[in-house]
Scaffold this motif. Structure first.
Motif, PDB file in Angstrom:
ATOM      1  N   VAL A 170     -14.008   7.279 -32.122  1.00 28.53           N
ATOM      2  CA  VAL A 170     -14.379   9.066 -32.448  1.00 28.53           C
ATOM      3  C   VAL A 170     -15.704   8.894 -32.461  1.00 28.53           C
ATOM      4  O   VAL A 170     -15.744  10.167 -31.918  1.00 28.53           O
ATOM      5  CB  VAL A 170     -14.270   8.754 -33.603  1.00 28.53           C
ATOM      6  CG1 VAL A 170     -15.278   8.017 -34.243  1.00 28.53           C
ATOM      7  CG2 VAL A 170     -13.617  10.110 -34.651  1.00 28.53           C
ATOM      8  N   SER A 190     -13.659  -4.910 -43.823  1.00 28.58           N
ATOM      9  CA  SER A 190     -13.705  -3.833 -43.306  1.00 28.58           C
ATOM     10  C   SER A 190     -12.402  -3.209 -44.092  1.00 28.58           C
ATOM     11  O   SER A 190     -11.339  -3.971 -44.360  1.00 28.58           O
ATOM     12  CB  SER A 190     -13.609  -3.894 -41.638  1.00 28.58           C
ATOM     13  OG  SER A 190     -12.370  -4.167 -41.627  1.00 28.58           O
ATOM     14  N   GLY A 191     -12.130  -1.954 -43.921  1.00 21.93           N
ATOM     15  CA  GLY A 191     -10.870  -1.782 -44.184  1.00 21.93           C
ATOM     16  C   GLY A 191      -9.848  -2.291 -43.566  1.00 21.93           C
ATOM     17  O   GLY A 191      -8.712  -2.111 -44.205  1.00 21.93           O
ATOM     18  N   THR A 192      -9.955  -1.889 -42.207  1.00 23.64           N
ATOM     19  CA  THR A 192      -8.657  -2.826 -41.190  1.00 23.64           C
ATOM     20  C   THR A 192      -8.186  -3.911 -41.890  1.00 23.64           C
ATOM     21  O   THR A 192      -7.241  -4.340 -42.310  1.00 23.64           O
ATOM     22  CB  THR A 192      -9.150  -2.893 -40.319  1.00 23.64           C
ATOM     23  OG1 THR A 192      -9.338  -1.819 -40.127  1.00 23.64           O
ATOM     24  CG2 THR A 192      -8.149  -3.747 -39.044  1.00 23.64           C
ATOM     25  N   GLU A 250      -1.982   6.792 -47.525  1.00 22.57           N
ATOM     26  CA  GLU A 250      -3.238   6.999 -48.464  1.00 22.57           C
ATOM     27  C   GLU A 250      -3.354   8.077 -49.126  1.00 22.57           C
ATOM     28  O   GLU A 250      -2.670   9.195 -48.929  1.00 22.57           O
ATOM     29  CB  GLU A 250      -4.224   8.040 -46.946  1.00 22.57           C
ATOM     30  CG  GLU A 250      -5.111   7.269 -46.007  1.00 22.57           C
ATOM     31  CD  GLU A 250      -5.612   8.051 -44.908  1.00 22.57           C
ATOM     32  OE1 GLU A 250      -6.379   8.910 -45.085  1.00 22.57           O
ATOM     33  OE2 GLU A 250      -4.646   8.006 -43.534  1.00 22.57           O
ATOM     34  N   ASN A 257      -7.422  11.422 -42.804  1.00 20.39           N
ATOM     35  CA  ASN A 257      -7.371  11.166 -41.697  1.00 20.39           C
ATOM     36  C   ASN A 257      -6.392  11.627 -40.914  1.00 20.39           C
ATOM     37  O   ASN A 257      -6.075  11.807 -38.749  1.00 20.39           O
ATOM     38  CB  ASN A 257      -6.773   9.810 -41.073  1.00 20.39           C
ATOM     39  CG  ASN A 257      -8.264   8.834 -40.948  1.00 20.39           C
ATOM     40  OD1 ASN A 257      -9.082   8.623 -41.049  1.00 20.39           O
ATOM     41  ND2 ASN A 257      -8.289   7.856 -42.558  1.00 20.39           N
ATOM     42  N   LYS A 261     -15.725   1.292 -46.989  1.00 21.73           N
ATOM     43  CA  LYS A 261     -16.329   1.908 -47.402  1.00 21.73           C
ATOM     44  C   LYS A 261     -17.633   2.235 -48.098  1.00 21.73           C
ATOM     45  O   LYS A 261     -17.792   1.602 -48.607  1.00 21.73           O
ATOM     46  CB  LYS A 261     -16.257   3.091 -46.891  1.00 21.73           C
ATOM     47  CG  LYS A 261     -14.774   3.619 -45.272  1.00 21.73           C
ATOM     48  CD  LYS A 261     -14.265   5.058 -45.257  1.00 21.73           C
ATOM     49  CE  LYS A 261     -13.333   5.083 -44.650  1.00 21.73           C
ATOM     50  NZ  LYS A 261     -14.150   5.511 -43.018  1.00 21.73           N
ATOM     51  N   GLU A 270     -10.318  14.610 -38.881  1.00 18.89           N
ATOM     52  CA  GLU A 270     -11.451  14.075 -39.992  1.00 18.89           C
ATOM     53  C   GLU A 270     -11.554  14.880 -41.506  1.00 18.89           C
ATOM     54  O   GLU A 270     -11.327  15.875 -41.606  1.00 18.89           O
ATOM     55  CB  GLU A 270     -12.395  13.530 -39.748  1.00 18.89           C
ATOM     56  CG  GLU A 270     -12.452  12.740 -38.020  1.00 18.89           C
ATOM     57  CD  GLU A 270     -11.785  11.305 -38.259  1.00 18.89           C
ATOM     58  OE1 GLU A 270     -11.522  10.681 -36.973  1.00 18.89           O
ATOM     59  OE2 GLU A 270     -11.796  10.913 -39.409  1.00 18.89           O
TER      60      GLU A 270
HETATM   61  P1  KE4 Z   1     -12.609   0.492 -41.200  1.00 19.59           P
HETATM   62  O1  KE4 Z   1     -11.857  -1.358 -40.128  1.00 19.59           O
HETATM   63  O2  KE4 Z   1     -12.530   1.754 -40.052  1.00 19.59           O
HETATM   64  O3  KE4 Z   1     -13.439  -0.121 -42.709  1.00 19.59           O
HETATM   65  O4  KE4 Z   1     -11.391   1.270 -42.065  1.00 19.59           O
HETATM   66  C1  KE4 Z   1      -9.934   1.343 -41.859  1.00 19.59           C
HETATM   67  C2  KE4 Z   1      -9.993   3.007 -42.776  1.00 19.59           C
HETATM   68  C3  KE4 Z   1      -8.382   2.212 -43.575  1.00 19.59           C
HETATM   69  N1  KE4 Z   1      -8.072   2.874 -43.446  1.00 19.59           N
HETATM   70  C4  KE4 Z   1      -8.801   4.719 -44.059  1.00 19.59           C
HETATM   71  C5  KE4 Z   1      -7.794   5.010 -44.887  1.00 19.59           C
HETATM   72  C6  KE4 Z   1      -9.764   4.847 -43.178  1.00 19.59           C
HETATM   73  O5  KE4 Z   1      -9.788   5.784 -43.556  1.00 19.59           O
HETATM   74  C7  KE4 Z   1      -9.949   4.000 -42.624  1.00 19.59           C
HETATM   75  C8  KE4 Z   1     -11.186   3.913 -41.871  1.00 19.59           C
HETATM   76  N2  KE4 Z   1     -11.512   5.500 -41.314  1.00 19.59           N
HETATM   77  C9  KE4 Z   1     -12.463   5.993 -39.941  1.00 19.59           C
HETATM   78  C10 KE4 Z   1     -12.155   7.572 -40.229  1.00 19.59           C
HETATM   79  N3  KE4 Z   1     -11.863   8.307 -40.274  1.00 19.59           N
HETATM   80  C11 KE4 Z   1     -13.140   4.937 -39.456  1.00 19.59           C
HETATM   81  C12 KE4 Z   1     -14.031   6.074 -38.557  1.00 19.59           C
HETATM   82  C13 KE4 Z   1     -14.044   5.528 -37.185  1.00 19.59           C
HETATM   83  O6  KE4 Z   1     -12.442   4.381 -36.920  1.00 19.59           O
HETATM   84  O7  KE4 Z   1     -14.498   4.701 -36.349  1.00 19.59           O
END
Ligand code: KE4
Length: 438
Positions: free
Chosen positions: A28, A119-121, A209, A214, A270, A403
């Motif tokens: 992005v 990470s969120g992933t 969510e 997103n 985050k 976003e």
């Molecule tokens: P990360 O792996 O990017 O830390 O988190 C993934 C993730 C999981 N769940 C939700 C609700 C999220 O919004 C995200 C990541 N958000 C994106 C932006 N909308 C991160 C930005 C990017 O991908 O560079």
């Protein structure tokens, strides 16, 4: 005067494209969803970013959410500098990770145990594996338009129809990997009910969510979260709230505090890392007991809970749990929403502003936007020109319609007023067909 001089960014952009895929470490950031080339930022200061050419911007991206206290917050800086003196990572148990874990459990009563990741992933991927391991079920239900990171079986899009099996949206994901992922429209509890009833005893979890950030920002419809809570409890599927974005954002206790619905599992990211790489997943004691080393669901991480990142997270949450912080964020969010609406009120084309606390989105389309189809109907070309017009006026918005904007505690009425002026001028320029990309 709009700032356009970005020659140093251009040089850096040329070099980056020779070293990283598409010149970026996350797609992005390449600005492909808007016109023009990305701006290279050199430093952050409170509510501002400063680019490589010295141009200053009011920042509403906040590194995609984590910087709720603004850039270079002194408390985080002090905590990280202090932790750095002791080293960065030990790969052992340390009290610092326990301190952050305890703060998370205090903030999220629905969580009895929490595991820190990077990470969120990782958080969502691990939570889904734990749900599958705990229930012994394979299928998962996700809502179209919600993003949960880039695990293979989550990179899927809905086919036609209200409840369909996902098909991969990314190369490299075998169709087989998507076959257990069921897609339902967001804000449609009946579709979720159909998915569960069509696969009795087969769905491990429903993940969403709780306020979707997103697809632009789409709040939950009245009663939607409550309905999913009832449906999953009756079915035996686990309800997973992906609060990577909403956690510590829309309330200290996230969307589950704001909307009063408790999931079986929660994913965080985050903000919880204070700007350093931290993710977390947790939930009911019986579910989390399935996670290694106490149970058969394997999940691990070299740097998970490392003292440096944990110190940043503890410092951020310590600031956020001070009295009045979320009232301030609510006030600033409401002021920005009102400013955007005033600026748009003279626009010709349809627009719609959504807000949950200090998360907002300006849709270039008819509102209210209640699901992914509604978001997709927006004029992304117009948003792209608008983004460029705002950039030229020193306001840094997320480079994509789908976003959310974020306000931080470092923003003040001065930034909101400056943003309103920029919005007004940018709307005028866009309505006149500009700006033309250099
Ligand atoms: P990360 O792996 O990017 O830390 O988190 C993934 C993730 C999981 N769940 C939700 C609700 C999220 O919004 C995200 C990541 N958000 C994106 C932006 N909308 C991160 C930005 C990017 O991908 O560079």
């Amino acid at each position: 005067m709009p700032n356009r001089e970005r020659s140093r960014s251009a040089e850096l952009w040329a070099e980056a494209q020779q070293t990283m895929p598409g010149g970026v470490n996350s797609p992005v950031r390449a600005f492909q969803a808007v016109q023009g080339d990305p701006v290279f930022m050199e430093r952050g200061e409170g509510p501002h970013l400063v680019d490589a050419d010295g141009n200053r911007y009011i920042d509403y991206v906040a590194s995609w959410g984590p910087l709720i206290l603004g850039h270079a917050h002194p408390s985080i800086e002090a905590a990280v500098s202090e932790a750095l003196k002791r080293g960065t990572s030990f790969g052992t148990c340390s009290e610092y990770e326990t301190r952050l874990a305890k703060m998370i459990l205090e903030a999220y009563p629905s969580m009895d145990r929490v595991r820190l990741v990077n990470s969120g992933t990782e958080a969502t991927m691990s939570a889904i594996r734990a749900a599958r391991g705990f229930t012994g079920r394979d299928k998962i239900v996700k809502a179209a338009g919600c993003y949960h990171g880039h695990a293979d079986y989550l990179l899927v899009k809905a086919g036609s129809g209200a409840t369909t099996f996902g098909t991969p949206t990314s190369a490299g994901v075998p169709a087989d990997f998507a076959k257990h992922t069921l897609i339902v429209p967001f804000n449609d509890a009946e579709a979720a009910e159909r998915a569960l009833s069509e696969h009795p005893g087969g769905v491990a979890c429903v993940i969403l969510e709780p306020a979707a950030g997103n697809m632009g920002l789409v709040p939950p419809a009245e009663g939607y979260l409550e309905a999913l809570r009832k449906l999953t409890a009756a079915d035996g599927a686990l309800l997973i709230f992906d609060e990577v974005m909403t956690g510590f954002r829309v309330a200290y206790g996230g969307a589950q505090e704001r909307y009063g619905v408790s999931p079986d599992m929660t994913c965080l990211g985050k903000i919880v890392g204070g700007g350093l790489p931290v993710g977390a997943y947790g939930g009911r004691a019986d579910v989390m007991a399935a996670v290694a080393p106490t149970g058969p669901v394997y999940q691990a991480g070299t740097l998970s809970g490392n003292p440096l990142a944990a110190a940043a997270g503890v410092a951020a949450l310590t600031e956020l749990r001070q009295p009045g912080v979320y009232e301030r964020l609510e006030t600033l969010g409401a002021r920005l929403e009102a400013a955007i609406c005033r600026a748009f009120s003279e626009a010709e084309g349809p627009f719609f502003v959504a807000r949950v606390g200090s998360m907002l989105c300006a849709f270039f389309g008819e509102g209210p936007v209640t699901d992914y189809d509604g978001a997709l109907a927006c004029d992304t070309e117009k948003f792209g020109r608008f983004h460029r017009a705002m950039l030229n006026r020193g306001v840094y918005l997320p480079p994509a319609q789908f976003e959310a904007f974020f306000v931080s505690t470092a923003h003040s009425e001065a930034e909101i007023a400056a943003t309103e002026r920029a919005f007004r001028e940018a709307v005028e320029e866009v309505e006149a067909g500009g700006p033309h990309v250099d």
